[in-house]
Design a protein around this motif. Structure first.
Motif, mmCIF file in Angstrom:
data_model
loop_
_atom_site.group_PDB
_atom_site.id
_atom_site.type_symbol
_atom_site.label_atom_id
_atom_site.label_comp_id
_atom_site.label_asym_id
_atom_site.label_seq_id
_atom_site.Cartn_x
_atom_site.Cartn_y
_atom_site.Cartn_z
ATOM 1 N N SER A 1 15.152 6.989 53.011
ATOM 2 C CA SER A 1 16.466 6.398 52.929
ATOM 3 C C SER A 1 17.325 6.858 54.112
ATOM 4 O O SER A 1 17.045 7.887 54.731
ATOM 5 N N ILE A 2 18.379 6.140 54.369
ATOM 6 C CA ILE A 2 19.275 6.461 55.482
ATOM 7 C C ILE A 2 19.885 7.856 55.302
ATOM 8 O O ILE A 2 19.986 8.625 56.256
ATOM 9 N N SER A 3 20.261 8.202 54.089
ATOM 10 C CA SER A 3 20.882 9.517 53.882
ATOM 11 C C SER A 3 19.885 10.644 54.139
ATOM 12 O O SER A 3 20.252 11.683 54.699
ATOM 13 N N GLU A 4 18.602 10.459 53.778
ATOM 14 C CA GLU A 4 17.588 11.479 54.059
ATOM 15 C C GLU A 4 17.386 11.642 55.560
ATOM 16 O O GLU A 4 17.278 12.760 56.070
ATOM 17 N N ILE A 5 17.333 10.532 56.279
ATOM 18 C CA ILE A 5 17.154 10.577 57.730
ATOM 19 C C ILE A 5 18.365 11.236 58.383
ATOM 20 O O ILE A 5 18.226 12.090 59.262
ATOM 21 N N ARG A 6 19.548 10.866 57.941
ATOM 22 C CA ARG A 6 20.775 11.486 58.464
ATOM 23 C C ARG A 6 20.744 12.998 58.218
ATOM 24 O O ARG A 6 21.042 13.784 59.112
ATOM 25 N N ASP A 7 20.340 13.394 57.031
ATOM 26 C CA ASP A 7 20.264 14.820 56.711
ATOM 27 C C ASP A 7 19.272 15.537 57.616
ATOM 28 O O ASP A 7 19.522 16.657 58.063
ATOM 29 N N ARG A 8 18.123 14.906 57.905
ATOM 30 C CA ARG A 8 17.134 15.514 58.805
ATOM 31 C C ARG A 8 17.708 15.738 60.191
ATOM 32 O O ARG A 8 17.493 16.784 60.798
ATOM 33 N N TYR A 9 18.433 14.746 60.725
ATOM 34 C CA TYR A 9 19.050 14.900 62.039
ATOM 35 C C TYR A 9 20.042 16.063 62.043
ATOM 36 O O TYR A 9 20.111 16.824 63.004
#
Length: 151
Positions: free
Chosen positions: A1-9
Motif C-alpha cells: 500500500s502507499i502508506s507502507e511504501i511511504r513508511d519505508r522511505y
C-alpha cells in the motif's frame, strides 16, 4: 500500500548514514507532497532521471525491479533490495548470491538492518563484485548475460 511504501522511505531516510545524499524517484507511485520527508539530504523527484542518477550514485536502494537492478549492475553499483513480492525477491536474491548487494525483508526494515546493509555494500568485496558483474555485462551480449544471471 502507499502508506507502507511511504513508511519505508521514511525509515530509509532516517537511517541511511548522514554522509550520503538521497535521491528518491517516485515515478507515478505517489507525489512529492504525499511522501513529505523533511530532510535536507533528500531530493524527491516525481519523475527521476534514473540512468543519470544511477551513474552518479554510490549505491542503489530499490524494491528489486528488473530495470533498476539491471541498470545498477550495468554501472557497477551495489544494490540494497527491499522486495515486496516473490518475483522481486528472486531478483534481489540473485544479486545477493553474486555478492553485488544485500536483501532486506520489508518486515525487517529497521535501523539495524539498514546500517548492516550499508556497511556490507560499502565493503571492498561487494564493490569488487559489482564492478566484476558490470564488466561481464559490458563485455558480452548484455541481454543474454543478464538473462542467464537471473535464470
Amino acid at each position: 500500500s502507499i502508506s507502507e511504501i511511504r513508511d519505508r522511505y521514511h525509515v530509509l531516510a532516517a537511517h541511511i548514514p548522514r554522509r550520503y545524499n538521497i535521491l528518491i524517484g517516485l515515478g507515478e507511485l505517489m507525489t512529492k507532497s504525499t511522501l513529505n520527508i523533511p530532510d535536507e539530504r533528500v531530493t524527491i523527484l516525481e519523475k527521476a532521471p534514473q540512468i543519470a542518477a544511477i551513474k552518479d550514485c554510490e549505491f542503489v536502494v530499490c524494491h528489486g525491479g528488473c530495470q533498476t537492478v539491471h541498470e545498477a549492475l550495468h554501472f557497477g553499483k551495489p544494490v540494497i533490495g527491499i522486495p515486496y513480492h516473490a518475483e522481486l525477491s528472486e531478483m534481489v536474491n540473485s544479486v545477493e548470491v553474486n555478492g553485488a548487494g544485500v536483501r532486506i525483508s520489508p518486515a525487517q526494515l529497521n535501523e539495524k538492518s539498514i546500517k548492516a546493509a550499508v556497511e556490507l555494500i560499502e565493503s571492498e568485496e561487494v564493490r569488487m563484485s559489482s564492478r566484476r558483474l558490470s564488466a561481464t555485462f559490458r563485455q558480452f551480449d548484455t541481454q543474454k548475460t543478464i538473462m542467464s544471471f537471473f535464470s
